[in-house]
Scaffold this active site. Structure first.
Site, PDB file in Angstrom:
ATOM      1  CD  GLU A 104       9.794  26.812  52.870  1.00  0.00           C
ATOM      2  OE1 GLU A 104      10.556  25.833  52.836  1.00  0.00           O
ATOM      3  OE2 GLU A 104       8.599  26.755  52.531  1.00  0.00           O
ATOM      4  CG  ASP A 105      13.020  25.750  49.835  1.00  0.00           C
ATOM      5  OD1 ASP A 105      11.958  26.278  50.251  1.00  0.00           O
ATOM      6  OD2 ASP A 105      13.024  24.832  48.996  1.00  0.00           O
ATOM      7  CG  ASP A 108       6.747  31.583  44.322  1.00  0.00           C
ATOM      8  OD1 ASP A 108       6.634  32.792  44.060  1.00  0.00           O
ATOM      9  OD2 ASP A 108       6.642  30.705  43.449  1.00  0.00           O
ATOM     10  CG  PHE A 157      12.064  27.435  38.751  1.00  0.00           C
ATOM     11  CD1 PHE A 157      10.993  27.234  39.608  1.00  0.00           C
ATOM     12  CD2 PHE A 157      12.975  26.399  38.574  1.00  0.00           C
ATOM     13  CE1 PHE A 157      10.820  26.026  40.278  1.00  0.00           C
ATOM     14  CE2 PHE A 157      12.813  25.191  39.240  1.00  0.00           C
ATOM     15  CZ  PHE A 157      11.733  25.008  40.085  1.00  0.00           C
ATOM     16  CG  ASP A 164      12.970  20.129  43.479  1.00  0.00           C
ATOM     17  OD1 ASP A 164      12.483  21.120  44.057  1.00  0.00           O
ATOM     18  OD2 ASP A 164      12.276  19.291  42.896  1.00  0.00           O
ATOM     19  NE  ARG A 170      15.305  17.832  46.466  1.00  0.00           N
ATOM     20  CZ  ARG A 170      14.204  18.565  46.640  1.00  0.00           C
ATOM     21  NH1 ARG A 170      14.296  19.783  47.096  1.00  0.00           N
ATOM     22  NH2 ARG A 170      13.022  18.067  46.366  1.00  0.00           N
TER      23      ARG A 170
HETATM   24  P1  5GP Z   1       4.939  28.873  47.928  1.00  0.00           P
HETATM   25  O1  5GP Z   1       3.928  28.058  48.678  1.00  0.00           O
HETATM   26  O2  5GP Z   1       5.546  29.955  48.765  1.00  0.00           O
HETATM   27  O3  5GP Z   1       4.380  29.405  46.637  1.00  0.00           O
HETATM   28  O4  5GP Z   1       6.071  27.887  47.447  1.00  0.00           O
HETATM   29  C1  5GP Z   1       7.045  27.449  48.330  1.00  0.00           C
HETATM   30  C2  5GP Z   1       7.693  26.194  47.877  1.00  0.00           C
HETATM   31  O5  5GP Z   1       7.685  26.081  46.452  1.00  0.00           O
HETATM   32  C3  5GP Z   1       9.148  26.208  48.281  1.00  0.00           C
HETATM   33  O6  5GP Z   1       9.336  25.612  49.542  1.00  0.00           O
HETATM   34  C4  5GP Z   1       9.817  25.431  47.160  1.00  0.00           C
HETATM   35  O7  5GP Z   1       9.784  24.070  47.446  1.00  0.00           O
HETATM   36  C5  5GP Z   1       8.936  25.722  45.954  1.00  0.00           C
HETATM   37  N1  5GP Z   1       9.462  26.829  45.154  1.00  0.00           N
HETATM   38  C6  5GP Z   1       9.013  28.108  45.067  1.00  0.00           C
HETATM   39  N2  5GP Z   1       9.749  28.845  44.236  1.00  0.00           N
HETATM   40  C7  5GP Z   1      10.720  28.009  43.791  1.00  0.00           C
HETATM   41  C8  5GP Z   1      11.838  28.188  42.906  1.00  0.00           C
HETATM   42  O8  5GP Z   1      12.127  29.251  42.334  1.00  0.00           O
HETATM   43  N3  5GP Z   1      12.631  27.088  42.719  1.00  0.00           N
HETATM   44  C9  5GP Z   1      12.374  25.885  43.292  1.00  0.00           C
HETATM   45  N4  5GP Z   1      13.219  24.897  43.031  1.00  0.00           N
HETATM   46  N5  5GP Z   1      11.344  25.694  44.134  1.00  0.00           N
HETATM   47  C10 5GP Z   1      10.530  26.744  44.376  1.00  0.00           C
END
Ligand code: 5GP
Length: 185
Positions: A104-105, A108, A157, A164, A170
């Site tokens: 996973e990237d 959050d 962010f 992205d 990206r």
């Molecule tokens: P979560 O479900 O954990 O809240 O969000 C995960 C997904 O939200 C990540 O896989 C990513 O695609 C996006 N995301 C969360 N935080 C960021 C951020 O700081 N920058 C970007 N570009 N995407 C984020």
């Protein structure tokens, strides 16, 4: 067209060399932890954000692997999580009895990866481990954390290295904090 690579609206958090050094450390840990498994490790990237990490990581793994991808929607192009997760693309491999590493990237709230892990575990994998390049601990309401984590970061962010902003940025070779989300679109 001006280059965002030098933009004053982006602050470099981790440069390319730093990211790759850390990824290599994580790759070595993954190999150690999976040293005794006989079949190839199944490495599953969560699209689209993990595509670049995945392509670097698999070349650092000194062991046999098979690759697959899964894709969900949660952010819908904005900067805040919608909280609702939708499966857009499922893995194509049979995971029964297999050892899986999900890539996973960023985690959050953790809701996306919680959904992905539950989905993959329901397919009968022998083990499912999670590697996340970044984690933002402050908003994590899911209780899900990576087994292998590159860096914990504050609630910024971030963009680049696969992450992205409205589908752009990206391809930045570093991870940067986006101080002004009007830089694209
Ligand atoms: P979560 O479900 O954990 O809240 O969000 C995960 C997904 O939200 C990540 O896989 C990513 O695609 C996006 N995301 C969360 N935080 C960021 C951020 O700081 N920058 C970007 N570009 N995407 C984020």
């Amino acid at each position: 067209m001006s280059s965002l690579f030098q933009s004053e609206k982006l602050e470099i958090l981790f440069d390319r060399a730093t990211m790759q050094e850390r990824l290599q450390e994580l790759a070595d840990e993954v190999c150690q932890d999976h040293a005794t498994i006989e079949k190839p490790l199944v490495v599953i990237g969560v699209l689209k954000g993990a595509a670049l990490i995945m392509s670097d990581l698999v070349r650092m793994l000194d062991r046999p692997v098979e690759m697959d991808f899964i894709r969900c929607a949660s952010y819908h192009g904005g900067t805040e999580s919608s909280g609702e997760i939708e499966l857009l693309l499922d893995v194509s491999m049979d995971l029964r009895g297999r050892h899986v590493l999900v890539v996973e990237d960023i985690i959050d709230t953790g809701l996306t990866i919680k959904f992905v892990l539950e989905h993959l575990e329901s397919k009968g994998a022998e083990s499912v481990k999670l590697l996340s390049l970044l984690e933002k601990p402050t908003k994590n309401t899911s209780g899900v954390h990576g087994d292998y984590v590159g860096y914990e970061i504050n609630d910024h962010f971030v963009v680049g290295y696969g992450l992205d902003l409205k589908e752009e940025l990206r391809n930045l070779p570093f991870v940067g904090v986006c101080k002004d989300t009007s830089v694209v679109g």
